[in-house]
Write an enzyme that holds these catalytic residues in place. Structure first.
Site, PDB file in Angstrom:
ATOM      1  N   LYS A 173       0.804  -1.224   0.000  1.00  0.00           N
ATOM      2  CA  LYS A 173       0.000   0.000   0.000  1.00  0.00           C
ATOM      3  C   LYS A 173       0.834   1.270   0.000  1.00  0.00           C
ATOM      4  O   LYS A 173       0.381   2.298  -0.493  1.00  0.00           O
ATOM      5  CB  LYS A 173      -0.967   0.002   1.194  1.00  0.00           C
ATOM      6  CG  LYS A 173      -2.016  -1.086   1.078  1.00  0.00           C
ATOM      7  CD  LYS A 173      -3.249  -0.791   1.890  1.00  0.00           C
ATOM      8  CE  LYS A 173      -4.331  -1.819   1.585  1.00  0.00           C
ATOM      9  NZ  LYS A 173      -5.406  -1.809   2.539  1.00  0.00           N
ATOM     10  N   LYS A 207      -5.855 -11.747  -4.913  1.00  0.00           N
ATOM     11  CA  LYS A 207      -6.981 -12.061  -4.027  1.00  0.00           C
ATOM     12  C   LYS A 207      -8.154 -11.127  -4.325  1.00  0.00           C
ATOM     13  O   LYS A 207      -7.958  -9.993  -4.777  1.00  0.00           O
ATOM     14  CB  LYS A 207      -6.570 -11.973  -2.552  1.00  0.00           C
ATOM     15  CG  LYS A 207      -6.318 -10.585  -2.063  1.00  0.00           C
ATOM     16  CD  LYS A 207      -6.182 -10.512  -0.535  1.00  0.00           C
ATOM     17  CE  LYS A 207      -5.994  -9.056  -0.164  1.00  0.00           C
ATOM     18  NZ  LYS A 207      -5.894  -8.722   1.206  1.00  0.00           N
ATOM     19  N   LYS A 245     -11.806  -5.504  -1.857  1.00  0.00           N
ATOM     20  CA  LYS A 245     -12.865  -4.499  -1.861  1.00  0.00           C
ATOM     21  C   LYS A 245     -12.525  -3.345  -2.785  1.00  0.00           C
ATOM     22  O   LYS A 245     -13.406  -2.665  -3.286  1.00  0.00           O
ATOM     23  CB  LYS A 245     -13.024  -3.924  -0.451  1.00  0.00           C
ATOM     24  CG  LYS A 245     -13.582  -4.863   0.573  1.00  0.00           C
ATOM     25  CD  LYS A 245     -13.421  -4.205   1.941  1.00  0.00           C
ATOM     26  CE  LYS A 245     -14.083  -5.008   3.041  1.00  0.00           C
ATOM     27  NZ  LYS A 245     -13.712  -4.465   4.365  1.00  0.00           N
TER      28      LYS A 245
HETATM   29  P1  AMP Z   1     -11.006  -6.547   5.376  1.00  0.00           P
HETATM   30  O1  AMP Z   1     -11.940  -6.365   4.282  1.00  0.00           O
HETATM   31  O2  AMP Z   1      -9.599  -6.308   4.953  1.00  0.00           O
HETATM   32  O3  AMP Z   1     -11.395  -5.816   6.617  1.00  0.00           O
HETATM   33  O4  AMP Z   1     -11.080  -8.091   5.740  1.00  0.00           O
HETATM   34  C1  AMP Z   1     -12.071  -8.653   6.553  1.00  0.00           C
HETATM   35  C2  AMP Z   1     -11.827 -10.138   6.692  1.00  0.00           C
HETATM   36  O5  AMP Z   1     -12.011 -10.797   5.423  1.00  0.00           O
HETATM   37  C3  AMP Z   1     -10.400 -10.505   7.137  1.00  0.00           C
HETATM   38  O6  AMP Z   1     -10.483 -11.594   8.040  1.00  0.00           O
HETATM   39  C4  AMP Z   1      -9.738 -10.931   5.865  1.00  0.00           C
HETATM   40  O7  AMP Z   1      -8.692 -11.847   6.085  1.00  0.00           O
HETATM   41  C5  AMP Z   1     -10.874 -11.583   5.103  1.00  0.00           C
HETATM   42  N1  AMP Z   1     -10.664 -11.541   3.647  1.00  0.00           N
HETATM   43  C6  AMP Z   1     -10.431 -10.432   2.896  1.00  0.00           C
HETATM   44  N2  AMP Z   1     -10.293 -10.746   1.590  1.00  0.00           N
HETATM   45  C7  AMP Z   1     -10.422 -12.098   1.509  1.00  0.00           C
HETATM   46  C8  AMP Z   1     -10.373 -13.030   0.429  1.00  0.00           C
HETATM   47  N3  AMP Z   1     -10.173 -12.643  -0.830  1.00  0.00           N
HETATM   48  N4  AMP Z   1     -10.563 -14.349   0.714  1.00  0.00           N
HETATM   49  C9  AMP Z   1     -10.786 -14.755   1.980  1.00  0.00           C
HETATM   50  N5  AMP Z   1     -10.838 -13.931   3.045  1.00  0.00           N
HETATM   51  C10 AMP Z   1     -10.659 -12.610   2.832  1.00  0.00           C
END
Ligand code: AMP
Ligand code: TRP
Length: 329
Positions: free
Chosen positions: A112, A194, A197
């Site tokens: 980032k 991956k 968002k």
């Molecule tokens: P975040 O959106 O970064 O706050 O992530 C929220 C949760 O979703 C965290 O536990 C991440 O590890 C999980 N997560 C985010 N992206 C993925 C993905 N592509 N596959 C599986 N888990 C994910």
């Protein structure tokens, strides 16, 4: 013995099936037999500047999604990070024990910040705030997706380091909990990245609130390969393997059974069926989300959660201040 479970999701919009299958699904599974605390980590979200009005809406969206996927405020504590001041306070104390070297090695920071001198310090300190979130509640278990492994390791290192200096009973050393399937859902347009968002292409992800037409478009257009075989092979067939994983976790059918079921059948039929399975899984979540988001009870649920979280946090903060010799109250 019941365990203390803690996890968090950033209120950044576009919560997708990766977040659901990697994290939220675990949150729901764990709440019956454990003492669970689930946070909406708004302080993490402002490492990238946010419009205050949009941030507020995103916080309520994640809260409503937590409830829509099945979290129950009677069983779990659900609250917003900045409503409990202990997170920021403990983050500072931990920052004084975290090395700049180890933070420089965090892959998320490297990705980032892109070596920019004007990357915000908060982006650098982000994993320390995450460690504070977890250690603030004497958490035993942290359900997350695979991308958080490095941050969980850092949290454990910090807890052990502080315990060595200030006494073994300062922090509980937590463990990450990662699912075998779903811990890393890949982008639909590029199965080597991956699902995220923030990716520019909206067809790279399926958001939990996407309508049936968008779900269909994203799956039908998803990147596969040219050999036409429906087989799980991460190395040579990352696209098909990702679709198989999504299919398997939404339908509850093991991947090996799906491979048999689709032997000799083309990608078109497979994708069509996956559209149905995915739409079928998300429709009830979307419906509950709309009801909850409009119900007007959300703020009260979050206020109540913050009160309970604050009580739990103060127990740990009093202990930590005492160990470090901080304050005189
Ligand atoms: P975040 O959106 O970064 O706050 O992530 C929220 C949760 O979703 C965290 O536990 C991440 O590890 C999980 N997560 C985010 N992206 C993925 C993905 N592509 N596959 C599986 N888990 C994910
Ligand atoms: N860093 C996590 C993510 O991006 C979100 C998060 C913040 C978190 N604090 C946490 C996850 C504490 C688990 C526990 O996904």
């Amino acid at each position: 013995m019941t365990k203390r479970v803690f996890s968090g999701v950033q209120p950044t919009g576009n919560i997708h099936i990766g977040n659901y299958l990697g994290a939220l699904k675990q949150f729901v599974q764990l709440q019956d037999d454990n003492d669970c605390i689930y946070c909406i980590v708004d302080l993490h979200a402002i490492t990238v500047p946010k419009d205050p009005k949009i941030l507020r809406e995103n916080i309520l969206d994640v809260a409503a999604l937590y409830l829509a996927v099945g979290l129950d405020p009677e069983k779990s504590i659900i609250f917003v990070q900045s409503d409990v001041s202990g997170h920021a306070e403990l983050a500072w104390i931990l920052m004084c024990n975290a090395y700049t070297g180890e933070l420089s090695r965090m892959t998320q920071f490297k990705d980032k910040s892109r070596n920019s001198e004007s990357a915000p310090t908060g982006l650098f300190a982000y994993p320390v705030l995450m460690a504070a979130d977890i250690l603030l509640y004497d958490s035993d278990v942290v359900p997350v997706g695979n991308d958080q492994k490095q941050h969980i390791e850092l949290t454990r290192d910090l807890a052990i380091r502080v315990n060595n200096k200030y006494g073994d009973d300062t922090f509980v050393v937590p463990e990450g909990r990662f699912l075998k399937e779903g811990a890393r859902i890949m982008a639909l347009d590029d199965p080597t990245a991956k699902m995220s968002k923030s990716a520019e292409n909206p067809l790279s992800r399926i958001s939990l609130l996407d309508d049936d037409a968008k779900i269909k478009k994203a799956i039908m257009k998803s990147t596969t390969d040219s050999d036409g075989l429906i087989r799980f092979d991460l190395e040579n067939k990352p696209g098909v393997s990702n679709l198989l994983t999504i299919y398997s976790v939404f339908s509850g059918t093991p991947i090996a059974d799906l491979e048999k079921q689709y032997e000799g059948i083309g990608y078109g039929t497979f994708k069509n069926d996956l559209v149905e399975v995915t739409s079928g899984a998300l429709a009830p979540i979307r419906k509950r989300f709309e009801e909850i988001r409009l119900s007007g009870e959300l703020i009260d649920t979050l206020k109540d959660g913050a009160e309970r979280a604050n009580e739990a946090a103060e127990i740990v903060m009093r202990r930590v201040r005492n160990k470090f010799g901080l304050g005189v109250r």
